[in-house]
Scaffold this active site. Structure first.
Site, PDB file in Angstrom:
ATOM      1  CB  VAL A  38       9.730  -1.854  -7.508  1.00 36.96           C
ATOM      2  CG1 VAL A  38       8.731  -0.722  -7.373  1.00 36.96           C
ATOM      3  CG2 VAL A  38       9.131  -3.195  -7.124  1.00 36.96           C
TER       4      VAL A  38
ATOM      5  CB  SER B  57       3.661  -8.008   6.114  1.00 35.43           C
ATOM      6  OG  SER B  57       2.668  -8.927   6.508  1.00 35.43           O
TER       7      SER B  57
ATOM      8  CE1 TYR C 227       3.253 -10.164   1.118  1.00 39.61           C
ATOM      9  CE2 TYR C 227       2.741 -10.932   3.343  1.00 39.61           C
ATOM     10  CZ  TYR C 227       2.721  -9.929   2.380  1.00 39.61           C
ATOM     11  OH  TYR C 227       2.184  -8.695   2.674  1.00 39.61           O
TER      12      TYR C 227
ATOM     13  CB  ALA D  41      11.230 -15.776   3.188  1.00 39.21           C
ATOM     14  CB  SER D  42       9.712 -11.389   0.576  1.00 44.18           C
ATOM     15  OG  SER D  42       8.351 -11.149   0.884  1.00 44.18           O
ATOM     16  CE  LYS D  43       5.509  -7.587   2.195  1.00 46.92           C
ATOM     17  NZ  LYS D  43       5.582  -6.229   1.642  1.00 46.92           N
TER      18      LYS D  43
HETATM   19  P1  NAD Z   1      -2.446  -4.003  -3.771  1.00 42.43           P
HETATM   20  O1  NAD Z   1      -2.310  -5.249  -4.577  1.00 42.43           O
HETATM   21  O2  NAD Z   1      -3.766  -3.376  -3.586  1.00 42.43           O
HETATM   22  O3  NAD Z   1      -1.432  -2.905  -4.314  1.00 42.43           O
HETATM   23  C1  NAD Z   1      -0.108  -3.237  -4.610  1.00 42.43           C
HETATM   24  C2  NAD Z   1       0.369  -2.323  -5.723  1.00 42.43           C
HETATM   25  O4  NAD Z   1       1.741  -2.652  -5.997  1.00 42.43           O
HETATM   26  C3  NAD Z   1      -0.403  -2.531  -7.037  1.00 42.43           C
HETATM   27  O5  NAD Z   1      -0.804  -1.292  -7.563  1.00 42.43           O
HETATM   28  C4  NAD Z   1       0.599  -3.222  -7.941  1.00 42.43           C
HETATM   29  O6  NAD Z   1       0.438  -2.901  -9.323  1.00 42.43           O
HETATM   30  C5  NAD Z   1       1.920  -2.682  -7.398  1.00 42.43           C
HETATM   31  N1  NAD Z   1       3.023  -3.576  -7.727  1.00 42.43           N
HETATM   32  C6  NAD Z   1       3.125  -4.894  -7.481  1.00 42.43           C
HETATM   33  N2  NAD Z   1       4.270  -5.365  -7.970  1.00 42.43           N
HETATM   34  C7  NAD Z   1       4.914  -4.314  -8.535  1.00 42.43           C
HETATM   35  C8  NAD Z   1       6.145  -4.178  -9.198  1.00 42.43           C
HETATM   36  N3  NAD Z   1       6.951  -5.216  -9.414  1.00 42.43           N
HETATM   37  N4  NAD Z   1       6.515  -2.955  -9.649  1.00 42.43           N
HETATM   38  C9  NAD Z   1       5.694  -1.879  -9.467  1.00 42.43           C
HETATM   39  N5  NAD Z   1       4.497  -1.959  -8.862  1.00 42.43           N
HETATM   40  C10 NAD Z   1       4.122  -3.169  -8.391  1.00 42.43           C
HETATM   41  O7  NAD Z   1      -1.795  -4.389  -2.354  1.00 42.43           O
HETATM   42  P2  NAD Z   1      -1.805  -3.626  -0.942  1.00 42.43           P
HETATM   43  O8  NAD Z   1      -2.602  -4.451  -0.029  1.00 42.43           O
HETATM   44  O9  NAD Z   1      -2.065  -2.204  -1.110  1.00 42.43           O
HETATM   45  O10 NAD Z   1      -0.275  -3.871  -0.531  1.00 42.43           O
HETATM   46  C11 NAD Z   1       0.671  -2.820  -0.425  1.00 42.43           C
HETATM   47  C12 NAD Z   1       1.829  -3.341   0.438  1.00 42.43           C
HETATM   48  O11 NAD Z   1       1.339  -3.637   1.754  1.00 42.43           O
HETATM   49  C13 NAD Z   1       2.466  -4.628  -0.092  1.00 42.43           C
HETATM   50  O12 NAD Z   1       3.867  -4.577   0.106  1.00 42.43           O
HETATM   51  C14 NAD Z   1       1.867  -5.688   0.803  1.00 42.43           C
HETATM   52  O13 NAD Z   1       2.705  -6.814   0.916  1.00 42.43           O
HETATM   53  C15 NAD Z   1       1.742  -4.942   2.111  1.00 42.43           C
HETATM   54  N6  NAD Z   1       0.762  -5.491   3.032  1.00 42.43           N
HETATM   55  C16 NAD Z   1      -0.518  -5.686   2.634  1.00 42.43           C
HETATM   56  C17 NAD Z   1      -1.416  -6.233   3.555  1.00 42.43           C
HETATM   57  C18 NAD Z   1      -2.863  -6.491   3.196  1.00 42.43           C
HETATM   58  O14 NAD Z   1      -3.536  -7.243   3.944  1.00 42.43           O
HETATM   59  N7  NAD Z   1      -3.406  -5.928   2.151  1.00 42.43           N
HETATM   60  C19 NAD Z   1      -0.986  -6.568   4.838  1.00 42.43           C
HETATM   61  C20 NAD Z   1       0.332  -6.334   5.196  1.00 42.43           C
HETATM   62  C21 NAD Z   1       1.201  -5.783   4.280  1.00 42.43           C
END
Ligand code: NAD
Length: 265
Positions: free
Chosen positions: A71, A147, A160, A162-164
């Site tokens: 991305v 998040s 993390y 800061a980015s969110k």
């Molecule tokens: P995950 O690691 O299970 O899935 C993340 C997916 O993003 C993976 O398939 C990975 O390959 C893909 N990805 C990462 N960097 C990429 C890039 N540069 N280009 C293309 N694809 C990329 O994580 P998740 O828990 O499903 O997280 C999804 C979103 O939710 C994220 O933005 C995360 O910050 C956010 N989030 C997660 C949680 C949690 O506790 N799991 C909580 C709050 C927010």
């Protein structure tokens, strides 16, 4: 009296784009959207993960397409949207791709900070930038998974967090800029969600998992399907008046101070 010639052709099928669709939340969102009959275009850097998730697609008449891309690669993302638009346009984007790295500012090196900001914040900008002309055409919806670390601090998660916070600010600005063009931009702010990202974060400190789970008034972490259900609602006609919303989906953990000792029962 109606006959075959009076019948209108079926309306165009919903085209949805889901990033981070190879795992966790993104995979659950893709599943939820193809179950409601959308064409789902899945983007992730992990092509094996995309193949595995899409191989289980019980698409309800829609199609499922996969695109391997990082991305942070704007040119590639632009090309993908051009290709998807040949299937009729883009109605919704649910941007889930993201990374987490642990560290305080003192501990973290510059390259790691840049990496997290690049994927989480610049990646959201690039997705939005290249999706926007198509979303304007279809009066669509852009939803970013931020998040709870996008609305409050999180110790040990400086980059993390800061980015969110950046994602929340970006989406709020987009809601103001593009709402008048009919595009709705919203953010979901989950607390901890049971995904591979969470397993990785707690791998070195399993006791943290139980500790944090006790801080959730509903007594459990979210499931990816909880997030997918909300994302599907936002992009549906039921969410038609949601714009610029920053929705906490965290079982109440950011509602205020909470003592698990005071929980009834
Ligand atoms: P995950 O690691 O299970 O899935 C993340 C997916 O993003 C993976 O398939 C990975 O390959 C893909 N990805 C990462 N960097 C990429 C890039 N540069 N280009 C293309 N694809 C990329 O994580 P998740 O828990 O499903 O997280 C999804 C979103 O939710 C994220 O933005 C995360 O910050 C956010 N989030 C997660 C949680 C949690 O506790 N799991 C909580 C709050 C927010």
């Amino acid at each position: 009296m109606s006959n075959g010639l009076d019948m209108k052709p079926p309306g165009p099928r919903e085209n949805a784009v889901v990033t981070g669709a190879a795992s966790g939340i993104g995979a659950a969102v893709a599943r939820r959207l193809w179950q409601r009959g959308a064409n789902v275009f899945m983007i992730d850097r992990d092509v094996d993960g995309l193949r595995s998730v899409s191989s289980n697609a019980d698409a309800h008449g829609g199609m499922v397409g996969i695109f391997q891309a990082d991305v942070t690669d704007g040119e590639k993302i632009e090309g993908i949207f051009a290709e998807i638009s040949r299937h009729g346009g883009v109605d919704s984007v649910v941007h889930c791709a993201g990374v987490a790295r642990i560290g305080t500012v003192a501990e973290m090196d510059e390259a790691t900070f840049d990496f997290v900001l690049n994927v989480n914040l610049k990646g959201t900008f690039l997705l939005a930038k290249h999706a926007m002309p198509f979303l304007v055409n279809r009066k669509g919806s852009f939803t970013a998974i931020a998040s709870d670390a996008g609305t409050q601090g999180a110790s040990g998660y400086a980059a993390y967090c800061a980015s969110k916070h950046g994602v929340v600010g970006l989406i709020r600005s987009m809601a103001l800029d593009h709402g008048p063009q009919g595009v709705r931009c919203n953010t979901i702010c989950p607390g901890f969600v049971q995904t591979p990202m969470l397993d990785q974060l707690f791998a070195d400190n399993p006791s943290d998992r139980a500790y944090y789970e006790k801080t959730v008034p509903l007594g459990r972490f979210a499931r990816p399907e909880d997030v997918a259900e909300l994302a599907a609602f936002i992009s549906s006609p039921a969410g038609a008046y949601l714009n610029g919303a920053v929705i906490a989906l965290d079982g109440g953990s950011t509602a205020g101070y909470f003592s698990s000792a005071a929980t009834p029962g």
